[in-house]
Design an enzyme around this catalytic site. Structure first.
Site, PDB file in Angstrom:
ATOM      1  CB  SER A 253      12.876   2.351  23.029  1.00 16.43           C
ATOM      2  OG  SER A 253      12.398   2.115  24.329  1.00 16.43           O
ATOM      3  CE  LYS A 254      15.163   7.431  27.833  1.00 24.08           C
ATOM      4  NZ  LYS A 254      15.435   8.542  28.727  1.00 24.08           N
ATOM      5  NE  ARG A 255       9.626   3.438  29.428  1.00 19.34           N
ATOM      6  CZ  ARG A 255       9.757   4.684  28.978  1.00 19.34           C
ATOM      7  NH1 ARG A 255       9.933   4.904  27.695  1.00 19.34           N
ATOM      8  NH2 ARG A 255       9.709   5.697  29.806  1.00 19.34           N
ATOM      9  CE  LYS A 256      10.885  -0.807  21.588  1.00 17.39           C
ATOM     10  NZ  LYS A 256      10.635  -0.849  20.148  1.00 17.39           N
ATOM     11  CG  LEU A 257      18.519  -1.807  27.983  1.00 16.75           C
ATOM     12  CD1 LEU A 257      18.112  -0.662  27.052  1.00 16.75           C
ATOM     13  CD2 LEU A 257      18.374  -1.350  29.419  1.00 16.75           C
TER      14      LEU A 257
END
Length: 521
Positions: A253-257
């Site tokens: 996910s792009k939110r869990k970098l």
RNA sequence: GGCCCCUUCGUCUAGUGGUUAGGACACCGGCCUUUCACGCCGGCAACGCGGGUUCGAGCCCCGCAGGGGUCACCA
């Protein structure tokens, strides 16, 4: 039929690696069938600067060589390619849906819907909207408006039967209609939602194959309902397995970098990148300087073909052994039939392995071209470069062998680019190779004098000279090699010693040895 | 929780009824060697479970389990 595929990025400011994989498959499929690949900007919900947020994405596509036939910047005959500019088309579709009874105006408030949903949940049943604020006639609507209510437009979804649909990758999938909600397609402020926009655009842009990630599979029924209700011919659908986190099956996910940085391999790759960035005094923006984002790879000198090759094999394979594909071979061999159904974890180590191989195969001339911008960014070489730069860098790249795995790695060998009196010596290595060995400085000094008189200052003769010296002095080769290396490079590790000497040349080599000898006195 | 999808070495995968279950990355040994890389040789390691069908099942069928996706006036 002309094959037309599309990738619809939303302008988020960066290109996500999972998105690239989806885009790649779309691009390959279009190219393999002599069709078109288009880019469409999904900005139905954007308030910030779309251009600025889109630029890194388009740059990423360009860098990777995923060219688009229609879309932002280049236009095309099916534009505009920004959803924010296509509102009239969506409104027309909503009107048509309303007119045919496939959609209705709904005056329920969010709270009322929420209450129904919760009631259904406590009753243990499945939520089905009562449609009690549905307005079928103008009179109904007027009554609700008089109450001060606002309306949205909902799809009047079927509540019986099932959708049987054939997905190009999943094959036959079935969805009971009773499971679908009356999805909203137009907000109270009369803007339209993604699913409606997407179906309308795909149709108007004559997309023949919708190739997208699996997370959209369960959105397909409502989209098919919209398309059917509007009388559109259906595109083919192909739902790719999603790309998973390293070592897990969760969707990348792009939110869990931040989370991914806890993964060892990820962290290691990032650390490697940071080392390079630091040498270029590059600001490391935490949001973007991350191995999940394509910019990261571009910034430190990965080869686009390595990334594409790796991504190609993430969920697709040709056979039991072929791993390396040129761009042309990818296009030649790609097919949806050989796409896997199960999600594939992103493995930074394997990506790096592809990069290593691609770099090894790169001709010296191209390696020089890749490496040059990094030396310029670090301030070692001017822009434009002096004319002797090419031959000098060729020698260095030749001597480097396979040591430069990422173009930015050239900065590890800064010793070739700093002035002799600016060379920084690793204290630890100086200690180990010179200071802690009583005889070492003396031996080094003597060898220095041999270097001063060697006739041809070339790798082969230098090696002869050193071997003769070792035999004559009855010392071990290691007693002199390491001392010379640290003296001329300041480091413990590096290229072959003789090549290094030859590249530096007699004058610089001697100057550096003299300086090292001074330092350890 | 409902619905949907998925399930072969740690990871990416090959495999469509009979294979010593193959390859790649990683890992572990060894060799090469002036360091570090590279290279070479070797090794470890997988069919989620239970029932069928069949002479024979990783491959077919049915259950189960596990994992995941999705259920917004987000995209």
């Amino acid at each position: 039929m002309t094959v037309r595929t599309r990738f619809a990025p939303s302008p988020t400011g960066y290109l996500h690696i999972g998105g690239v994989r989806t885009a790649l498959f779309n691009w390959l499929f279009a190219r393999a069938h002599g069709g078109q690949f288009l880019l469409r900007v999904d900005d139905t919900d954007q308030e910030r600067n779309v251009d600025a947020a889109l630029r890194p994405i388009l740059d990423g596509f360009r860098w990777l060589g995923l060219d688009w036939d229609e879309g932002p910047e280049i236009g095309g005959s099916h534009g505009p390619y920004y959803q924010s500019q296509r509102n009239d088309k969506y409104q027309a579709a909503v009107s048509a849906l309303l007119a045919s009874g496939a959609a209705y105006r709904d005056f329920a408030t969010t709270e009322e819907i929420q209450a129904e949903r919760e009631a259904a949940q406590t009753a243990g049943g499945q939520f089905t909207y009562s449609r009690r604020w549905l307005a079928e006639t103008k009179q109904d609507a007027a009554k609700f408006i008089a109450e001060g209510r606002q309306s949205v437009v909902r799809l009047k979804m079927p509540r019986t039967g099932e959708l049987v649909h054939n997905d190009l990758i999943r094959e036959e999938v079935r969805f009971p209609w009773s499971n679908e909600q009356d999805h909203v397609i137009q907000r109270a402020d009369s803007t339209c939602l993604y699913h409606l926009a997407s179906v309308v655009d795909d149709h108007e842009m004559q997309i023949s194959h919708v190739i997208r990630a699996e997370e959209h599979l369960s959105n397909t029924p409502r989209q098919i309902f919209i398309a059917r209700s509007l009388g559109y011919p259906l595109p083919e659908y192909a739902h790719l397995p999603y790309v998973a986190e390293p070592g897990s099956k969760n969707k990348l996910s792009k939110r869990k970098l931040d989370k991914y940085l806890k993964n060892k391999d990820f962290a290691q790759l990032k650390a490697h990148g940071e080392r390079i960035a630091e040498r270029m005094r590059l600001a490391v923006d935490a949001d973007v300087f991350n191995p999940v984002i394509v910019d990261f790879y571009q910034a430190i000198g990965f080869l686009p073909e390595a990334i594409l090759n790796y991504l190609l094999l993430l969920g697709w394979s040709l056979d039991d052994k072929t791993e390396e594909f040129s761009r042309e071979e990818m296009i030649e061999h790609f097919s949806l039939e050989r796409v896997n159904k199960a999600p594939a974890s992103f493995d930074p180590q394997k990506l790096v392995a592809f990069q290593d191989r691609a770099m090894q195969k790169l001709p010296i001339k191209q390696k020089v071209a890749k490496v040059l911008p990094f030396l310029q960014a670090a301030g070692y070489i001017e822009n434009p470069p002096p004319c002797d730069t090419g031959p000098y860098l060729s020698q260095i790249c030749e001597a480097a062998g396979d040591r430069i795995k990422i173009a930015g790695d050239i900065l590890d060998y800064d010793d070739f680019f700093v002035a002799d009196d600016q060379l920084i010596y690793e204290e630890k290595t100086l200690d180990k190779r010179l200071r802690s060995r009583e005889q070492a400085p003396q031996i080094l000094a003597e060898f220095r004098d041999r270097l001063a008189i060697v006739e041809h200052f070339e790798a082969a003769t230098l090696e002869e000279t050193l071997k003769a010296f070792v035999a004559e002095k009855e010392i071990k080769i290691g007693d002199i090699v390491h001392a010379v290396r640290v003296a001329i490079t300041g480091k413990a590790v590096g290229f072959g010693l003789f090549e290094t000497l030859a590249i530096l040349g007699r004058e610089r080599s001697l100057a550096r040895i003299d300086r090292a000898l001074q330092l350890v006195k």
